[in-house]
Structures are given as structure tokens and as C-alpha cells.
Write an enzyme that holds these catalytic residues in place. Sequence first.
Site, PDB file in Angstrom:
ATOM      1  N   GLU A 154     -17.272  18.938   0.361  1.00 12.96           N
ATOM      2  CA  GLU A 154     -17.706  18.177  -0.814  1.00 12.96           C
ATOM      3  C   GLU A 154     -16.613  18.212  -1.881  1.00 12.96           C
ATOM      4  O   GLU A 154     -16.475  17.292  -2.674  1.00 12.96           O
ATOM      5  CB  GLU A 154     -19.030  18.737  -1.363  1.00 12.96           C
ATOM      6  CG  GLU A 154     -19.813  17.731  -2.181  1.00 12.96           C
ATOM      7  CD  GLU A 154     -21.214  18.193  -2.555  1.00 12.96           C
ATOM      8  OE1 GLU A 154     -21.330  19.064  -3.438  1.00 12.96           O
ATOM      9  OE2 GLU A 154     -22.192  17.685  -1.983  1.00 12.96           O
ATOM     10  N   HIS A 196     -19.237  30.265  23.693  1.00 14.09           N
ATOM     11  CA  HIS A 196     -19.999  29.690  24.804  1.00 14.09           C
ATOM     12  C   HIS A 196     -20.474  28.288  24.466  1.00 14.09           C
ATOM     13  O   HIS A 196     -21.344  27.750  25.141  1.00 14.09           O
ATOM     14  CB  HIS A 196     -21.169  30.609  25.152  1.00 14.09           C
ATOM     15  CG  HIS A 196     -20.708  31.969  25.562  1.00 14.09           C
ATOM     16  ND1 HIS A 196     -20.304  32.267  26.853  1.00 14.09           N
ATOM     17  CD2 HIS A 196     -20.491  33.099  24.831  1.00 14.09           C
ATOM     18  CE1 HIS A 196     -19.913  33.527  26.904  1.00 14.09           C
ATOM     19  NE2 HIS A 196     -20.006  34.056  25.690  1.00 14.09           N
ATOM     20  N   LYS A 239     -29.911  22.054 -10.040  1.00 10.54           N
ATOM     21  CA  LYS A 239     -29.087  21.919 -11.241  1.00 10.54           C
ATOM     22  C   LYS A 239     -29.603  20.756 -12.091  1.00 10.54           C
ATOM     23  O   LYS A 239     -29.803  20.893 -13.290  1.00 10.54           O
ATOM     24  CB  LYS A 239     -27.631  21.704 -10.827  1.00 10.54           C
ATOM     25  CG  LYS A 239     -26.683  21.510 -11.981  1.00 10.54           C
ATOM     26  CD  LYS A 239     -25.241  21.425 -11.506  1.00 10.54           C
ATOM     27  CE  LYS A 239     -24.367  20.951 -12.660  1.00 10.54           C
ATOM     28  NZ  LYS A 239     -22.962  20.836 -12.310  1.00 10.54           N
ATOM     29  N   GLY A 246     -22.526  22.584  -8.470  1.00  7.62           N
ATOM     30  CA  GLY A 246     -23.605  22.983  -7.560  1.00  7.62           C
ATOM     31  C   GLY A 246     -23.125  23.889  -6.438  1.00  7.62           C
ATOM     32  O   GLY A 246     -23.729  24.930  -6.148  1.00  7.62           O
ATOM     33  N   ARG A 247     -22.004  23.541  -5.807  1.00  5.12           N
ATOM     34  CA  ARG A 247     -21.545  24.324  -4.651  1.00  5.12           C
ATOM     35  C   ARG A 247     -20.888  25.641  -5.049  1.00  5.12           C
ATOM     36  O   ARG A 247     -20.520  26.442  -4.185  1.00  5.12           O
ATOM     37  CB  ARG A 247     -20.611  23.477  -3.785  1.00  5.12           C
ATOM     38  CG  ARG A 247     -19.469  22.802  -4.525  1.00  5.12           C
ATOM     39  CD  ARG A 247     -18.814  21.729  -3.668  1.00  5.12           C
ATOM     40  NE  ARG A 247     -17.797  20.963  -4.375  1.00  5.12           N
ATOM     41  CZ  ARG A 247     -18.018  19.885  -5.116  1.00  5.12           C
ATOM     42  NH1 ARG A 247     -19.255  19.441  -5.287  1.00  5.12           N
ATOM     43  NH2 ARG A 247     -17.027  19.235  -5.691  1.00  5.12           N
ATOM     44  N   LYS A 263     -27.833   8.130  -1.728  1.00  3.75           N
ATOM     45  CA  LYS A 263     -29.040   8.458  -2.513  1.00  3.75           C
ATOM     46  C   LYS A 263     -29.673   7.189  -3.057  1.00  3.75           C
ATOM     47  O   LYS A 263     -30.890   7.000  -2.997  1.00  3.75           O
ATOM     48  CB  LYS A 263     -28.685   9.363  -3.701  1.00  3.75           C
ATOM     49  CG  LYS A 263     -28.341  10.784  -3.356  1.00  3.75           C
ATOM     50  CD  LYS A 263     -28.117  11.588  -4.643  1.00  3.75           C
ATOM     51  CE  LYS A 263     -27.516  12.949  -4.347  1.00  3.75           C
ATOM     52  NZ  LYS A 263     -27.148  13.704  -5.536  1.00  3.75           N
ATOM     53  N   GLU A 306     -35.102  15.156  -2.695  1.00  2.00           N
ATOM     54  CA  GLU A 306     -35.671  16.036  -1.664  1.00  2.00           C
ATOM     55  C   GLU A 306     -36.324  17.262  -2.298  1.00  2.00           C
ATOM     56  O   GLU A 306     -37.427  17.687  -1.928  1.00  2.00           O
ATOM     57  CB  GLU A 306     -34.572  16.516  -0.700  1.00  2.00           C
ATOM     58  CG  GLU A 306     -33.905  15.416   0.103  1.00  2.00           C
ATOM     59  CD  GLU A 306     -32.620  14.918  -0.567  1.00  2.00           C
ATOM     60  OE1 GLU A 306     -32.601  14.747  -1.804  1.00  2.00           O
ATOM     61  OE2 GLU A 306     -31.641  14.720   0.170  1.00  2.00           O
TER      62      GLU A 306
HETATM   63  O1  F6P Z   1     -26.006  15.463  -3.287  1.00  2.00           O
HETATM   64  C1  F6P Z   1     -25.065  16.437  -3.481  1.00  2.00           C
HETATM   65  C2  F6P Z   1     -25.494  17.403  -4.551  1.00  2.00           C
HETATM   66  O2  F6P Z   1     -25.357  16.834  -5.788  1.00  2.00           O
HETATM   67  C3  F6P Z   1     -24.688  18.689  -4.444  1.00  2.00           C
HETATM   68  O3  F6P Z   1     -23.470  18.604  -5.083  1.00  2.00           O
HETATM   69  C4  F6P Z   1     -25.623  19.685  -5.016  1.00  2.00           C
HETATM   70  O4  F6P Z   1     -25.278  20.980  -4.673  1.00  2.00           O
HETATM   71  C5  F6P Z   1     -26.923  19.228  -4.414  1.00  2.00           C
HETATM   72  O5  F6P Z   1     -26.830  17.817  -4.384  1.00  2.00           O
HETATM   73  C6  F6P Z   1     -28.171  19.664  -5.129  1.00  2.00           C
HETATM   74  O6  F6P Z   1     -28.184  19.236  -6.448  1.00  2.00           O
HETATM   75  P1  F6P Z   1     -29.197  19.842  -7.489  1.00  2.00           P
HETATM   76  O7  F6P Z   1     -28.938  21.275  -7.619  1.00  2.00           O
HETATM   77  O8  F6P Z   1     -28.963  19.079  -8.765  1.00  2.00           O
HETATM   78  O9  F6P Z   1     -30.604  19.591  -6.972  1.00  2.00           O
END
Ligand code: F6P
Length: 536
Positions: free
Chosen positions: A341, A372, A195, A255-256, A500, A201
Amino acid sequence: MADGIEAAWDRVAELARTPGAGAIRPLMADAARAARLTRRAGDVLADLTKTSLSAEVLDALLALAGERGVLAARDAMARGEAINTTEGRAVLHMALRGPRGAFKAGSEDASAEVHDTLDAMRAFCARVHGEQRFTDVVNIGIGGSDLGPQMAARALWRAGMPMRAHYLSNVDGHAWEAMRHGLDPARTLVLVASKTFTTAETMANAHLVRDWLRAGLGEAEAGAHLVALSTNLKATAAFGVPEGQVFGFKDWVGGRFSMWSAIGLSVALACGWEVFQALLDGARRMDEHFLSAPAEENLPLLMALAEVWHVDMLGYPTRAVLPYDERLGRFPAHLQQVEMESLGKRVTLGGLPVSRPTGPVVFGEPGTNAQHSFMQLLHQGTTPVPADIVLVANPDHGFEENHRQLLANGLAQAEALLRGRDATEVREEMEAKGMDAAAIAALLPHRLFPGDRPSTTLLIPHLDAGTLGQLVALYEHKVFCLGALWNVNAFDQWGVELGKQLAGVLVPELAPGAKPGAHDPSTTALIAEIHRLRGE
Ligand code: F6P
């Protein structure tokens, strides 16, 4: 009004203090109650009867929902009001699967932008599938840019579908190391899903994979293999993604809640456009239920009220999600983000400390595997853990006996949690096996099950794109209702920021020869030990 809300909470709390408030078995014979707690929304049949919601408790919870204005808040969300107040944004994931012309964000026609993007995505899929140049799609993203599409692709992909999907999320290089060996750059399409297009990462992995494409294909050709899914169009251009291969969405998509947006492109590429469209249609069906059903029939609201009862009134701080379908293996992981979240909040919308516990810890695994590993604790641990048990009536394989066993186990877990096992039953069983009195006395306490442990069963006819869309949307709306009931902002996530920032500070300090900055003594010692172990 505030007095009305507090009075409604007090009424629920008073019922929770009644002796035996957590008992379920005495309620099971009440047919009128069962009718209220067995609800159908679209293809989803939800059975909430194996909870301690008595008719009185349900009435009190519905009164609380009324006082809190949950359904009015729902309508404000649907009108595109900026209900995500800490970020000044509307919350319009329903627009992503809604009809043209249905949703506005302020004066902006949210639906028009959604349908333009869907048209572009559909045309792109048709081109890619028609050319048959790509066999594999790699989605690079994390959190909401990974979990939803990964969960859906795993649930919906069947042999013979157009492409294979792979999901690269963890910055741990082992993930890419394991994935890249099975891939041919000439046949691989790479989606960078973010987003913000700034997530550390995702950008680290995007650079790794872009280098791999460039090494295999040359710089000029690599661009044709890159696609971006993002709201940050400047950054996608700077990364070298050709303009026609960028699919955007707006900041009113959290995002979620974004698997229905361009973020879902990997699902459409892997499974086919019709499957993705059916997923959207399924979610829309649940939206229609949520937007129109009165409170006492509104399934997301009823599930939210059961959660309030469990978390705030009975003190059950966790919930298990147990899909009895291997293809739903990532469903609990997706719900963990959607729920935790959203609801892991400790202040109200007004910034004051909440006066009751909010989001529970959510965890889960598919059944029967869960039985299990951790189900022991649900049956005999000290604190009840409400369980959501998802059952699929019809499999897509011909192994009928396996499927009967699977369904029987799901039903049996719910039944066992409810009924438990008392001393008479256990003693009789041991006596029948010829055990002596001393052995029976010693073993008896270990073999008792308290029972009265809550579960909710969700039953769908088949697992397909339509029913999956309904299920996911059901939980999204449940989260909305809980946000309204707890008066917290379910749509921000400030709690992820500090880690972060600190990671950003630590990265250079882990370079060979770098000196640690100012940290607590534990962190400083660990940095030194990592340098020593790495021979630096
Ligand atoms: O760190 C949490 C977050 O901001 C989530 O809310 C989101 O889904 C994820 O990181 C990834 O964010 P992006 O789509 O901006 O890379």
C-alpha cells in the site's frame, strides 16, 4: 542535484549490466564484504551476504542514497514536517513509541497527545483486567486497523494471558457467523477500530455486532461493551460509544502504521499492558537505530538498497517473506499492506511517471509450510524471487528436536537458493543410485538448480514483544527509505478509492429486482447472472 541523482542511478545501472551482476557465489569468500553486509540492529542480526551486492554495488547504492537525501528525508519525517504531501500530513508513527517531548507535528506536541492516550489505554486495561468481567475481546477493523494488531496478538499471546482476542475484518458475513458461536455477549468487549470510522466493511460489521450485543444484553447495557479506536470522535459518539471508551489518535498516524496507537488496544487487552509496552519499546529501539546509524550501518536503508538492486536493476518484481515461526503466521500479511500500500505507486512526489519499477509484490507463509507449497518456484522458476527468512534462535516450547528441524530448514532453504545444484553433482547422485545413462540424460535438466538466488536472513534470539516491535519497525523504516529512493509518496493510498466508490454504486444494484446501472458489458452480465442465481 537532479543530475547527481541520475548519475548515481546510471552508475548502479552500469554495474547491473556487467556480466554476472546477479551472481552471488563468487562474492561469498570476501570477508570485508561480509562484514559490511552482516549487521546488527538491536536484537536483530541481518545477513545480507546471500545477495549479489558486491562491495562496488553497495558503494554505488550508498552513493545513490546520499544523492537522494534519504537520511535527510528521514530527519524531516522525525521533525514532523508534512512529508505526506498529497494529504498535507506529517508522518509520525515513531511518536507513538517515542519518549515524552520527543516529537512535534508542526506546532502541536505530538508526544503529549500520544502519552495521554497511552495513559488512558493503560488505565482502561487495568480496569477491565481488574473487573474480570470480560474474557474475550473482538476487534472489528480492516487493513491497518486489523492486520497489525492481529499479527501481534497471534505472535505474542501465550496461555494464561488476560483475554482471548478475535479479529473480525471481512464484510463476508461468514466471518461473523463463524466467530459469534464461540462468544457470550455478557463476557465480550467489542472494539470498533477504524481511523476514519467510515470504512464500509467495518461499519457493516460494527452494526451486526452491536445488534448482537443489544439482542443479548439490552440496549442500555450494550454500550458498556463497546469501545471505539478512531480519529473521528464525532462518528464514534453517533455510533453510541460512551465517551470514556473512545481512544483517539491523530491523522499523522497512517492506517498501516497504526498498530502502536489506540488501534493496538486489543493486543494490550489480550496479552497484558506490559506486553504492549514492550512492543512499543522494541519499536523505539529500532527507531533509535534508524535515526542514528550512519548510512552504511543503517539496516533499514541497507535492506531498501538491496530491494532497489533486485527490483530496478536485476528485474526481480516479487519478494517472499518466510518467517520460520508459526506464531508469525500473519507477519507476511501485515507486511503486504505496509509495503504494497505504501510503495505501489506509479508517479513521483512531483506527479510525474516514475522512470523505474517501484514496489514489488510481497507474499509469504511461515516455513516450513512454504517449502511444501510455493518454494519450488523460488528454486527452479524462471525469475528469481528474493526471500526474507526470519529465524528465531530459541523457542518457547520444550520440543527441542522440532525446533532444530525448523531452524535447519530455514538455513537449508537459504543455502539451497544460493548454491544450487550443477550437472556434475546431479549426475553423480543418479549414478550412485544405479540409474542407466538414458534415464540420467532424461532427468538431468529437471533436477538442476541454477543457484545464485538471493535471500536475506534475519535472526532474533527469541520471539517476544521487544523483538517483534524491532522487526516490524525495521520494515516500516525500510519502506520509508524506498519511498525516498523512488521519490514516491509512501504514505498515501489513493489507489484504494475507486473500488470503494464503485462498490458503493453496485450495492443497491444487487438488491432484489434492482436494475443495473451503466457498466462495462462484463460487469452488466455478471450482475444479471448473480440475480438469476439468487432467484431474483
Ligand atoms: O482501504 C484502505 C484503507 O484506507 C487502509 O489504508 C486502512 O488501513 C484501511 O483502509 C482501514 O481504514 P480505517 O481504519 O479508516 O477503517
